[in-house]
Write an enzyme that holds these catalytic residues in place. Structure first.
Site, PDB file in Angstrom:
ATOM      1  CG  ASP A  50      -0.353  -0.114   2.521  1.00  0.00           C
ATOM      2  OD1 ASP A  50       0.880  -0.254   2.587  1.00  0.00           O
ATOM      3  OD2 ASP A  50      -1.074  -0.057   3.537  1.00  0.00           O
ATOM      4  CB  SER A  51       4.559   1.746   0.176  1.00  0.00           C
ATOM      5  OG  SER A  51       4.868   0.580  -0.562  1.00  0.00           O
ATOM      6  CG  ASP A  89       0.251  -4.139   1.896  1.00  0.00           C
ATOM      7  OD1 ASP A  89       0.370  -5.117   2.657  1.00  0.00           O
ATOM      8  OD2 ASP A  89       1.083  -3.210   1.838  1.00  0.00           O
ATOM      9  CE  LYS A 131       2.917  -6.252   3.639  1.00  0.00           C
ATOM     10  NZ  LYS A 131       2.447  -5.034   4.340  1.00  0.00           N
ATOM     11  CD  GLU A 168       0.073  -1.751   7.673  1.00  0.00           C
ATOM     12  OE1 GLU A 168      -0.303  -0.991   8.587  1.00  0.00           O
ATOM     13  OE2 GLU A 168       0.648  -1.346   6.636  1.00  0.00           O
ATOM     14  CD  GLU A 201       7.350  -0.818   7.818  1.00  0.00           C
ATOM     15  OE1 GLU A 201       6.352  -1.463   7.440  1.00  0.00           O
ATOM     16  OE2 GLU A 201       7.636   0.312   7.378  1.00  0.00           O
TER      17      GLU A 201
HETATM   18  O1  KIV Z   1       3.544  -1.261   1.675  1.00  0.00           O
HETATM   19  C1  KIV Z   1       4.729  -1.589   1.836  1.00  0.00           C
HETATM   20  O2  KIV Z   1       5.619  -1.150   1.109  1.00  0.00           O
HETATM   21  C2  KIV Z   1       5.048  -2.508   2.905  1.00  0.00           C
HETATM   22  C3  KIV Z   1       6.493  -2.828   3.149  1.00  0.00           C
HETATM   23  C4  KIV Z   1       7.173  -1.686   3.771  1.00  0.00           C
HETATM   24  C5  KIV Z   1       6.662  -4.059   3.948  1.00  0.00           C
HETATM   25  O3  KIV Z   1       4.178  -2.983   3.569  1.00  0.00           O
END
Ligand code: KIV
Length: 273
Positions: A53-54, A92, A121, A123, A190
């Site tokens: 999600d970055s 994500d 993934k 969080e 992280e």
């Molecule tokens: O969204 C992302 O880039 C991440 C990584 C930093 C693990 O979750």
């Protein structure tokens, strides 16, 4: 209907993760958001592509990952799958998608899996363990994510290392055990102290994948654009620049601009007769 598997034959499967931990063969993971980079990474040996999600920050210029939603994640996951048919892709679950009820969460999971993800993934742990278990029991591989979970950046008061005090470390450790208990196949850690990451890695049966969590985790993940040096000023302690892309791109663009102004581009051989 095609019976061709979604991933190519060289792709890792979820079954390889415990094997990699058992054989102490480290797992490499990089974020990827688009077709062009996916095709590039597909030709490398990197193990896992993370449609993180970055993407909201790196590609869309938002100040945090709170701006990613399911449509954004599905769009980028589909592009990455088109470029990387041979890679294990993790997508994500975006901001609040696991906190808006079962139906919303499962529709989000379906959207990401149909877009081409092999796993999702999630969080955090607190308040969503039953949901994570339900997703696993629905046949969807789930990767956990603890420590600095950027979707909680406001609650953390910024992008800060988590688990530094004894109490905070105990909380992260307990959460890691709980995430493993849901049936998750791997865990991202992280920005956590190396000793904490080492303990979690030692005590968990599933592999840990670290970012800013020291060298003992079972794998490492970095944001692609960060490790390529696209923003040289962004240099947290854990980040290693494997390329100087900022200089590379700016130099190429400067030379192009100069050639256009000097009328040396295109040449005769670059022109059609
Ligand atoms: O969204 C992302 O880039 C991440 C990584 C930093 C693990 O979750």
């Amino acid at each position: 209907m095609s019976t061709r598997p979604q991933s190519g034959s060289s792709a890792l499967t979820v079954l390889d993760f415990p094997k990699r931990k058992a054989s102490q063969t480290s797992i490499s993971m990089l974020t990827c958001y688009d077709f062009t980079f996916a095709r590039l990474l597909n030709s490398t040996e990197v193990d896992v592509l993370l449609v993180g999600d970055s993407v909201a920050m790196v590609v869309h210029g938002h100040p945090s990952t709170l701006h990613a939603d399911v449509d954004m994640m599905a769009l980028h996951t589909a592009a990455v799958r088109r470029g990387a048919p041979d890679k294990f892709i993790v997508a994500d679950m975006p901001f609040l998608s696991v906190r808006r009820g079962l139906e919303f969460a499962m529709n989000s999971v379906a959207a990401l899996m149909r877009a081409g993800a092999n796993a999702i993934k999630i969080e955090g742990a607190d308040g969503q363990l039953d949901l994570m278990r339900h997703i696993v029991q629905s046949g969807i591989p789930v990767m956990g994510h603890l420590g600095l979970t950027p979707q909680s950046v406001e609650a953390f008061g910024g992008h800060k290392v988590q688990g530094r005090t004894e109490g905070a470390a105990a909380e992260v450790f307990a959460a890691a055990k709980a995430v493993e208990g849901t049936g998750a196949f791997a865990l991202v850690l992280e920005c956590a102290p190396a000793v904490l990451a080492e303990r979690v890695t030692r005590e968990l049966l599933i592999p840990t994948i670290g970012i800013g969590a020291g060298s003992t985790t079972d794998g490492q993940v970095l944001v692609l654009h960060d490790m390529l040096g696209c923003s040289p000023a962004f240099k947290p302690k854990f980040l290693r620049h494997y390329a100087q892309s900022h200089e590379l791109v700016c130099d190429a663009v400067t030379r192009f601009h100069g050639d256009v102004l000097g009328r040396t581009y295109p040449s005769q051989s670059e022109s059609y007769t």
